[in-house]
Write an enzyme that holds these catalytic residues in place. Structure first.
Site, PDB file in Angstrom:
ATOM      1  N   ASP A 313       0.760  -1.264  -0.041  1.00 51.59           N
ATOM      2  CA  ASP A 313      -0.170   0.076  -0.124  1.00 51.59           C
ATOM      3  C   ASP A 313       0.910   1.256  -0.031  1.00 51.59           C
ATOM      4  OD1 ASP A 313      -2.897   1.213   0.596  1.00 51.59           O
ATOM      5  OD2 ASP A 313      -1.433   2.417   1.919  1.00 51.59           O
ATOM      6  N   LEU A 314       0.786   2.172  -0.953  1.00 51.27           N
ATOM      7  CA  LEU A 314       1.450   3.395  -1.066  1.00 51.27           C
ATOM      8  C   LEU A 314       1.052   4.342   0.023  1.00 51.27           C
ATOM      9  CD1 LEU A 314       1.462   3.774  -4.648  1.00 51.27           C
ATOM     10  CD2 LEU A 314       2.968   2.597  -3.440  1.00 51.27           C
ATOM     11  N   ASP A 356      -4.385   2.238  -4.683  1.00 49.21           N
ATOM     12  CA  ASP A 356      -3.026   2.316  -4.500  1.00 49.21           C
ATOM     13  C   ASP A 356      -2.354   0.936  -3.992  1.00 49.21           C
ATOM     14  OD1 ASP A 356      -4.057   2.647  -2.124  1.00 49.21           O
ATOM     15  OD2 ASP A 356      -2.463   4.365  -1.429  1.00 49.21           O
TER      16      ASP A 356
END
Length: 441
Positions: A313-314, A356
């Protein structure tokens, strides 16, 4: 009024287009009309004393013997067919009307050349077969092979190639080749093949037969909506006659059917790709990634091996997206996808799960530390700044890791534990990784 002079009966026979012949019980020619030279290539003098079976095609001799036995037994035949070998070596198809005369101990036969009709029937059957193959073939390689087989049944083919043209790169690739003296299968510039280049560049001019080392070669364009997408190349046997207009017409039909099949398969492949990949990043989507994970699990179970799932996960993507807009956010996701691919082996899979969130499947690892090493490489690769539309951006991920069989037996269990581990890494401040269940490595 002076009556017209009568033509002797033997001269009348010589005026017939059909061959009239008399043979003895052993099958030797006793008398042959002049048409024999037109039909068989031999003059009557060359045939007298020879047996008919010397000229019959070897595959037809036994069947012809059986017919002759019935005729000699008193059963005349008016429509039996067989093939003869012409003096020049090609095959002629003959339809016979024959009767045995017991008193004279001879057979009298009338031979009609039906080669043109047989060739037309065979060509029509080939057209149907080509059309059926183009619509029923499950794969293009299988279709190319079948087209080669069908063409070889009707033309003296020494080599056969399908060349596809990439206009953007101006190069040819060869998905199918069979025969001698053919180029390598690797893509090459169009200019490397002058005859094929002429076919593509000179369209819509009619394809012409060329001689390559005394072997006729015919190049027929593969046209999609009037634009050449490739070339069908047929190389004749050395010394065989050049391809005629009927051959060209037949090969043009084959080419049109191939293009229809190629276009259909390409459309299917595109739809299949779109259904299984994320359109923005071109990475496998969740469905395809889960399918690959299921296959990897089956292999690992059979070999008692290990694999790992990394869930990413960004950390600051939402902030970047809100600050610079969705256009910059989309480019950032695309660059992240590119760097992910560069961080893993070709045998591994990267996928976008949505938003994301990404996942990486490490197919076959030796130990838990292998997954940690890949996670560290991904973190290092994504830590480098991204330059997008003049903005220098930093977007590090949080990575969760689940290992089979330690953290789960099914794809859903592994994804669930990797997801939980990712949240553990995020709670630890992000820009790092954690193993399931919530325990940092």
């Amino acid at each position: 009024m002076i009556p017209a002079p009568l033509i002797p009966h033997d001269k009348l026979l010589d005026l017939l287009l059909d061959v009239v012949c008399v043979v003895n019980k052993e099958g030797r020619f006793l008398s042959v009309s002049a048409a024999s030279e037109r039909v068989f290539g031999y003059t009557p003098q060359e045939l007298i004393g020879r047996t008919a079976f010397e000229l019959i095609h070897p595959d037809d001799r036994e069947a012809t013997r059986q017919i002759v036995e019935r005729i000699t037994a008193g059963q005349p035949s008016s429509d039996h067919e067989n093939r003869y070998i012409h003096k020049q070596g090609h095959i002629v198809h003959i339809m016979w009307s024959t009767q045995w005369f017991a008193a004279e101990q001879v057979r009298v036969g009338v031979a009609r050349d039906i080669t043109a009709r047989k060739q037309a029937e065979a060509r029509q059957a080939a057209v149907y077969a080509v059309s059926a193959a183009a619509h029923l073939a499950e794969t293009l390689p299988a279709l190319y092979q079948q087209m080669h087989h069908l063409i070889a049944q009707h033309l003296p083919v020494q080599a056969f190639s399908v060349a596809l043209y990439d206009a953007e790169r101006d190069q040819l690739s060869f998905p199918y080749q069979a025969g001698d003296g053919l180029p390598g299968p690797a893509p090459a510039p169009l200019a490397a093949y002058p005859s094929l280049a002429r076919t593509i560049r000179s369209y819509p001019h009619t394809p012409k037969t060329e001689n390559s080392g005394q072997s006729p070669q015919l190049c027929v364009p593969l046209l999609h909506d009037g634009v050449p997408i490739g070339v069908l190349v047929v190389q004749g046997r050395r010394g065989s006659p050049v391809f005629n207009a009927r051959d060209t017409e037949f090969l043009n039909f084959v080419a049109s059917q191939l293009v229809t099949a190629i276009s259909r398969h390409r459309a299917y492949d595109k739809l299949s790709f779109l259904a299984q990949h994320d359109q923005l990043t071109q990475l496998p989507n969740r469905v395809l990634l889960m399918d690959r994970l299921q296959g990897a699990l089956l292999r690992a179970q059979r070999t008692s091996g290990q694999l790992a799932v990394l869930y990413l996960d960004l950390d600051s993507f939402k902030q970047i997206n809100d600050t610079y807009g969705h256009g910059v956010g989309d480019q950032l996701l695309q660059q992240v996808a590119t760097r992910l691919r560069q961080s893993v082996r070709e045998s591994d899979s990267c996928g976008r799960l949505g938003g994301d969130e990404f996942a990486v499947l490490l197919d076959s690892i030796r130990q838990r530390q292998d997954a940690a090493s890949v996670a560290e490489k991904i973190l290092s690769t994504l830590a480098a700044p991204f330059l997008i539309e003049g903005h220098t951006l930093t977007c590090t991920p949080s990575v969760g890791i689940a290992v089979y069989p330690e953290h789960g037996q099914s794809e859903r269990q592994l994804m669930h534990h990797a997801d939980n581990a990712m949240y553990a890494a995020k709670r630890n401040g992000g820009a790092g990784y954690a193993f399931s269940p919530d325990a940092p490595a």
